[in-house]
Scaffold this motif. Structure first.
Motif, mmCIF file in Angstrom:
data_model
loop_
_atom_site.group_PDB
_atom_site.id
_atom_site.type_symbol
_atom_site.label_atom_id
_atom_site.label_comp_id
_atom_site.label_asym_id
_atom_site.label_seq_id
_atom_site.Cartn_x
_atom_site.Cartn_y
_atom_site.Cartn_z
ATOM 1 N N LYS A 1 3.897 46.142 -41.885
ATOM 2 C CA LYS A 1 4.628 47.152 -42.643
ATOM 3 C C LYS A 1 4.995 48.333 -41.750
ATOM 4 N N PHE B 1 10.070 53.413 -43.246
ATOM 5 C CA PHE B 1 11.513 53.326 -43.269
ATOM 6 C C PHE B 1 12.084 54.431 -42.390
ATOM 7 N N PRO C 1 22.538 52.098 -42.830
ATOM 8 C CA PRO C 1 23.705 51.224 -42.714
ATOM 9 C C PRO C 1 24.993 51.866 -43.241
ATOM 10 N N TYR D 1 18.856 49.164 -35.485
ATOM 11 C CA TYR D 1 18.225 49.384 -36.785
ATOM 12 C C TYR D 1 17.604 48.090 -37.309
ATOM 13 N N ARG D 2 18.302 46.976 -37.105
ATOM 14 C CA ARG D 2 17.827 45.701 -37.621
ATOM 15 C C ARG D 2 16.638 45.170 -36.814
ATOM 16 N N PHE E 1 12.118 46.915 -35.482
ATOM 17 C CA PHE E 1 10.801 46.583 -36.028
ATOM 18 C C PHE E 1 10.407 45.143 -35.701
ATOM 19 N N VAL E 2 11.407 44.282 -35.567
ATOM 20 C CA VAL E 2 11.108 42.911 -35.144
ATOM 21 C C VAL E 2 10.474 42.944 -33.751
ATOM 22 N N SER F 1 17.040 46.037 -46.425
ATOM 23 C CA SER F 1 17.114 45.552 -45.053
ATOM 24 C C SER F 1 16.317 44.255 -44.992
ATOM 25 N N ALA F 2 16.804 43.290 -44.214
ATOM 26 C CA ALA F 2 16.116 42.003 -44.121
ATOM 27 C C ALA F 2 14.665 42.194 -43.698
ATOM 28 N N HIS F 3 14.417 43.275 -42.981
ATOM 29 C CA HIS F 3 13.052 43.479 -42.486
ATOM 30 C C HIS F 3 12.060 43.707 -43.615
ATOM 31 N N HIS F 4 12.562 44.166 -44.744
ATOM 32 C CA HIS F 4 11.656 44.472 -45.837
ATOM 33 C C HIS F 4 11.569 43.359 -46.875
#
Lengths: 251, 259
Positions: free
Chosen positions: A2, A5, A134, A157-158, A161-162, B136-139
């Motif tokens: 988690k 944001f 976005p 942004y996408r 976190f990955v 967002s896809a992350h969530h």
């Protein structure tokens, strides 16, 4: 895993949230620009900027706690630097505070930095908490900011976190095998992790590109823009641009 | 009407730039309406073969999709008709919001804003995920990401759905729900995987790919019940799983043999 944001609370509903992102972007940028160029002794002007921001804050129905918490993250860094100025600066009369002397000039610089950074940081928080990232990007695209830049930001942004997740997993795998980063020669391990993260990202980039091609990508990411620039937007812009400007001219 | 299979591959070779030969002469025809599982061990060339179906990779040989040769001038139409879903949803979903991702294909197809909105909500409804457009896809959870991945190609109304490892990383319930979702979609489907029970559930026809060659092709039951054949090509049925014919309905069902 988690993560916080980047644009928490930006999906609430309020007159401010509903505004076209372009209006908000321009409005807040102008407010910041006018604010930082205001001479520090125009106290009434600063009161007006702050008043404007507080009015927007109330209208946006953002939780006050959230805004204060965000400000607490940023402001200490700026104030840390500025707090010592009154003690080391010379000129502008001086005041004795027990064992130390404080210069009037230094105090003015501290006030200048403190009020301008407070107003600017608050403006950025208001913008990012009322506009999903976005949508902000789409607004920027619509304002002819180069697609290359907005596309880059949108991937950031996408995927940020990955990538953080990936790094986290590597770190856990490393620590699970008893790594203690005590010695300088163990820095090599960190080097390897960075290299491996780079390669993973590079390969992901290739896969993402394939996925884009598979859905008909032809060289430019296009998005659908659903906002309308209407009366509310005009009103907001007038408020954000004319009020500070008027304050500068009149006061 | 002239007969046009969904996929027609003749004598396809492909070598990666580093010299690794991935495909060594593939011949495969898939008719419209079929659902075909391409199975094989890791590094058999499965994903490489998939990437030829919409011209992301182009090898030596002939590939035709609905009669159209896969070549530069047809790519636009072919990529519209072939919905390719990649294994990792974090690759498939690259946009800042779910809406942008599902709208990506329709926008590239040049639809009008009204059509785009309609396609996006239809696609999300079809995968049972209305109302996540702004997220967002992350969530999203992993299962939700998998569903959105499917929606990103459904919004383009493909005639052929191509899935790379559809069942990987899914927990049992999500996997079952995902399988039901796929079975409910009545279009031509090709999936590559080494998840044999999943193939048995979802495919009528199975081909085995091994070291860049097609080594077996037949109906799902006869291929998957031939343990020697599977074993020869690096595939094994998971412990406790044996395909059996369900005599009552005449369907192929995976039943668990007792003891």
């Amino acid at each position: 895993m988690k993560h916080a944001f980047l644009d928490e609370h930006s999906h609430l509903d309020s007159p401010i949230h509903r505004l076209d992102p372009r209006a908000k972007l321009v409005g807040f940028v102008v407010l910041i620009a006018v604010c930082v160029t205001t001479p520090p002794d125009l106290y009434a002007a600063f009161a007006l900027y702050l008043g404007l921001e507080i009015a927007i804050l109330v209208m946006s129905r953002l939780p006050l706690k959230h805004v204060l918490r965000r400000m607490l993250i940023v402001l200490p860094f700026i104030l840390m630097v500025a707090i010592f100025l009154p003690f080391f600066s010379k000129g502008g009369g001086s005041y004795n505070l027990g064992p130390v002397t404080v210069s009037g000039h230094g105090l003015m610089v501290l006030w200048n930095v403190a009020i301008k950074s407070t107003i600017s940081v608050l403006a950025v928080i208001l913008l990012s908490s009322t506009t999903p990232f976005p949508e902000l990007l789409r607004g920027m695209e619509k304002m002819r900011i180069p697609h290359m830049l907005t596309t880059l930001l949108s991937f950031m942004y996408r995927y940020i976190f990955v990538l953080i997740d990936e790094m986290q997993r590597m770190r856990r795998a490393r620590d699970s095998r008893g790594w203690k980063g005590k010695w300088i020669w163990q820095a090599k391990v960190i080097g390897h992790m960075i290299a491996s993260l780079f390669i993973r990202s590079y390969e992901r980039g290739e896969r993402v590109y394939a996925a884009m091609l598979a859905r008909g990508y032809g060289g430019e990411v296009q998005t659908l823009y659903l906002h309308q620039f209407g009366v509310m937007e005009m009103g907001f812009l007038a408020l954000m641009i004319l009020t500070p400007l008027a304050a500068r001219i009149i006061i | 009407m002239h007969h046009r299979p969904a996929v027609e591959i003749k004598d396809l070779y492909y070598a990666y730039p580093d010299g690794t030969i991935a495909l060594r002469g593939i011949d495969l025809t898939i008719e419209e309406g079929e659902s075909v599982g391409i199975v094989g061990p890791n590094a058999a060339g499965k994903s490489t073969l998939l990437l030829h179906l919409n011209g992301i990779l182009v090898g030596r040989g002939e590939v035709k999709i609905f009669g159209l040769p896969v070549e530069k001038k047809n790519l636009r139409e072919i990529r519209h008709r072939v919905g390719l879903v990649f294994q990792d949803p974090d690759d498939q979903l690259f946009s800042p919001t779910v809406f942008d991702d599902v709208a990506f294909g329709p926008i590239n197809m040049g639809l009008t804003p009204e059509e785009i909105l309609a396609e996006v909500s239809r696609a999300l409804e079809e995968v049972g995920l209305e109302g996540v457009e702004g997220r967002s896809a992350h969530h999203l959870s992993y299962g939700q990401k998998k569903r959105v991945s499917i929606a990103t190609v459904l919004s383009m109304r493909p005639d052929l759905l191509v899935l790379d490892e559809p069942s990987s990383n899914l927990d049992p319930r999500t996997r079952r729900e995902f399988s039901e979702l796929l079975q409910g979609m009545k279009i031509t489907k090709i999936m590559v995987t080494h998840d044999l029970p999943f193939v048995f559930e979802n495919c009528d026809r199975v081909v085995i790919l091994s070291q860049g060659r097609l080594v077996a092709d037949g109906d799902a039951f006869s291929i998957l019940s031939d343990e020697d054949l599977l074993f020869q090509h690096g595939l094994e049925l998971p412990y406790g799983f044996y395909p059996a014919r369900n005599e009552r309905t005449g369907d192929l069902r995976d039943l668990y043999r007792e003891n």
